[in-house]
Design an enzyme around this catalytic site. Structure first.
Site, mmCIF file in Angstrom:
data_model
loop_
_atom_site.group_PDB
_atom_site.id
_atom_site.type_symbol
_atom_site.label_atom_id
_atom_site.label_comp_id
_atom_site.label_asym_id
_atom_site.label_seq_id
_atom_site.Cartn_x
_atom_site.Cartn_y
_atom_site.Cartn_z
ATOM 1 N N ASP A 169 0.977 -1.111 0.552
ATOM 2 C CA ASP A 169 0.178 -0.173 -0.382
ATOM 3 C C ASP A 169 0.743 1.206 -0.573
ATOM 4 O OD1 ASP A 169 -2.366 -1.976 -0.063
ATOM 5 O OD2 ASP A 169 -2.725 -0.759 1.564
ATOM 6 N N ASP A 170 -0.067 2.175 -0.438
ATOM 7 C CA ASP A 170 0.519 3.491 0.099
ATOM 8 C C ASP A 170 1.731 3.691 -1.120
ATOM 9 O OD1 ASP A 170 -1.354 3.680 1.759
ATOM 10 O OD2 ASP A 170 0.616 3.933 3.067
ATOM 11 N N HIS B 285 3.519 -2.802 2.853
ATOM 12 C CA HIS B 285 3.834 -1.639 2.227
ATOM 13 C C HIS B 285 4.582 -1.097 1.958
ATOM 14 C CE1 HIS B 285 0.438 -1.330 6.173
ATOM 15 N NE2 HIS B 285 0.284 0.542 5.295
#
Length: 228
Positions: free
Chosen positions: A45-46, A190
């Site tokens: 993610d991100d 992440h």
């Protein structure tokens, strides 16, 4: 007369919310996808970000495995070459909103704007529109359900949370994954955090161990296709 009026009001309210309920009921949400092939999915993610994402891609390439990256639209615009590499190397990109807001603070219109801007950024850079959506922090409220149904997104959460974003030690991340992972799991990691993290160090241990145990890493879309 009072009872009749109350009954009629109840009927009116029922039909007033029925369309929304119908849309919500059509929402597809996946936290795992059980299968008998020991297929699992790594998700990040991100990102994208030029610090960690390329290193993660190098590790994935070393082992010949595929993953899914839930990207933030503004980061896609900042680092288009990184996003392009994700797709070119056979991985999958999902929609993670444009600015990573707190979903509970958004109206349906606000959420739709976030999703649309992220979708446009990803499509412009990679040529592909995402079909998967991961709400920031995994929040699934009525707005997420309605939006994902209307826009035909599958909502993807996770079944194994590494908490790498919190600076969790490498040994703790590895222990958490190895203890809890099972066929069909979606693992949350992440490729961008604002503080130091041990994602890369943990990946270097987790991937070969899980491969040795007979697991196969696939994209989330492939995992859904193989769902029992």
């Amino acid at each position: 007369r009072g009872l009749i009026s109350l009954f009629m009001l109840s009927v009116m309210l029922f039909y007033a919310v029925l369309p929304v309920s119908a849309e919500i009921s059509g929402c597809r949400v996946y936290s795992s996808c059980k299968n008998d092939k020991k297929l699992i999915a790594l998700t990040f993610d991100d990102g994208p970000h030029p610090k960690n994402t390329p290193v993660i891609l190098d590790i994935l390439a070393q082992y010949g495995i595929k993953a899914t990256f839930f990207e933030v639209g503004s980061n896609v615009e900042y680092y288009p070459d990184v996003s392009r590499r994700v797709i070119e190397e056979g991985h999958e990109i999902g929609n993670h909103t444009y600015t990573h807001p707190h979903v509970k603070n958004l109206s349906l219109a606000g959420l739709e704007k976030e999703v649309e801007k992220c979708e446009a950024a990803i499509k412009k850079v990679t040529g592909k529109a995402p079909v998967l959506f991961r709400p920031p922090e995994g929040v699934i409220d009525d707005a997420v359900k309605v939006m994902s149904t209307d826009r035909e997104y599958s909502v993807i959460i996770w079944s194994v949370d590494t908490r790498d974003w919190a600076g969790t030690p490498t040994s703790t991340i590895v222990g958490n994954v190895m203890k809890n992972v099972k066929s069909g799991d979606i693992i949350l990691m992440h490729d961008y955090v604002t503080k130091s993290c041990h994602t890369i160090e943990a990946l270097k241990i987790i991937i070969p161990r899980l491969l040795d145990e007979g697991y196969t890493f696939v994209t989330v879309s492939r995992l859904i296709e193989e769902k029992k």
